[in-house]
Design a protein around this motif. Structure first.
Motif, mmCIF file in Angstrom:
data_model
loop_
_atom_site.group_PDB
_atom_site.id
_atom_site.type_symbol
_atom_site.label_atom_id
_atom_site.label_comp_id
_atom_site.label_asym_id
_atom_site.label_seq_id
_atom_site.Cartn_x
_atom_site.Cartn_y
_atom_site.Cartn_z
ATOM 1 N N SER A 1 85.152 78.363 10.735
ATOM 2 C CA SER A 1 86.079 78.472 11.860
ATOM 3 C C SER A 1 86.044 77.208 12.715
ATOM 4 O O SER A 1 85.056 76.469 12.734
ATOM 5 C CB SER A 1 85.722 79.679 12.733
ATOM 6 N N SER B 1 91.638 78.531 12.801
ATOM 7 C CA SER B 1 91.603 79.419 11.641
ATOM 8 C C SER B 1 91.663 78.597 10.353
ATOM 9 O O SER B 1 92.730 78.172 9.926
ATOM 10 C CB SER B 1 92.790 80.381 11.712
ATOM 11 N N ILE C 1 90.276 84.080 23.229
ATOM 12 C CA ILE C 1 90.056 83.086 22.179
ATOM 13 C C ILE C 1 90.009 81.687 22.794
ATOM 14 O O ILE C 1 89.156 80.872 22.449
ATOM 15 C CB ILE C 1 91.136 83.182 21.081
ATOM 16 N N SER D 1 96.006 76.193 18.007
ATOM 17 C CA SER D 1 96.089 77.552 17.495
ATOM 18 C C SER D 1 97.390 78.215 17.899
ATOM 19 O O SER D 1 97.954 77.907 18.947
ATOM 20 C CB SER D 1 94.917 78.371 18.033
ATOM 21 N N TYR E 1 97.266 81.406 18.331
ATOM 22 C CA TYR E 1 96.771 82.535 19.120
ATOM 23 C C TYR E 1 96.999 82.267 20.604
ATOM 24 O O TYR E 1 96.690 81.185 21.103
ATOM 25 C CB TYR E 1 95.271 82.749 18.891
ATOM 26 N N THR E 2 97.515 83.267 21.302
ATOM 27 C CA THR E 2 97.753 83.114 22.742
ATOM 28 C C THR E 2 96.764 83.922 23.575
ATOM 29 O O THR E 2 96.855 83.940 24.790
ATOM 30 C CB THR E 2 99.190 83.539 23.097
ATOM 31 N N ASP E 3 95.831 84.555 22.928
ATOM 32 C CA ASP E 3 94.828 85.378 23.599
ATOM 33 C C ASP E 3 93.909 84.501 24.456
ATOM 34 O O ASP E 3 93.295 83.555 23.964
ATOM 35 C CB ASP E 3 94.017 86.116 22.531
#
Length: 103
Positions: free
Chosen positions: A60, A55, A90, A83, A85-87
């Motif tokens: 990006s 991000s 992604i 990141s 983000y833990t998704d």
């Protein structure tokens, strides 16, 4: 000769922690705080590894990976996504974009 790592992170505190730790263990560090500067520095510096925040304010991390992997001069440089983000989706997109790993 020490290995060179490009750290691509727009948050100064995070970038500083990574830089200090990696320098302490012997790596040469190059820093970028935008995607466009990361791409330019990858081409000019040819680092041994690029740590990329996903991000960023302008480009990006996924787009950075695609551009670096399309350039024959930089295509073999390993990229690692950084990141919060833990998704899993992604993480999967990061690997599809050419990242070697997702942290």
């Amino acid at each position: 000769m020490s290995k060179k790592i490009l750290i691509v992170e727009d948050h100064p505190d995070v970038r500083r922690v990574l830089t200090l730790h990696l320098r302490r263990v012997g790596y040469e560090i190059v820093e970028a705080d935008t995607g466009s500067s990361a791409i330019a520095l990858t081409v000019s510096e040819i680092p041994d590894l690029v740590l990329v925040d996903l991000s960023l304010p302008d480009v990006s991390g996924l787009e950075i990976a695609k551009v670096i992997k399309q350039n024959p001069r930089t295509a073999e440089i390993p990229l690692v996504a950084l990141s919060g983000y833990t998704d899993r989706q992604i993480a999967s997109k990061a690997l599809e974009a050419g990242m070697a790993a997702y942290l």
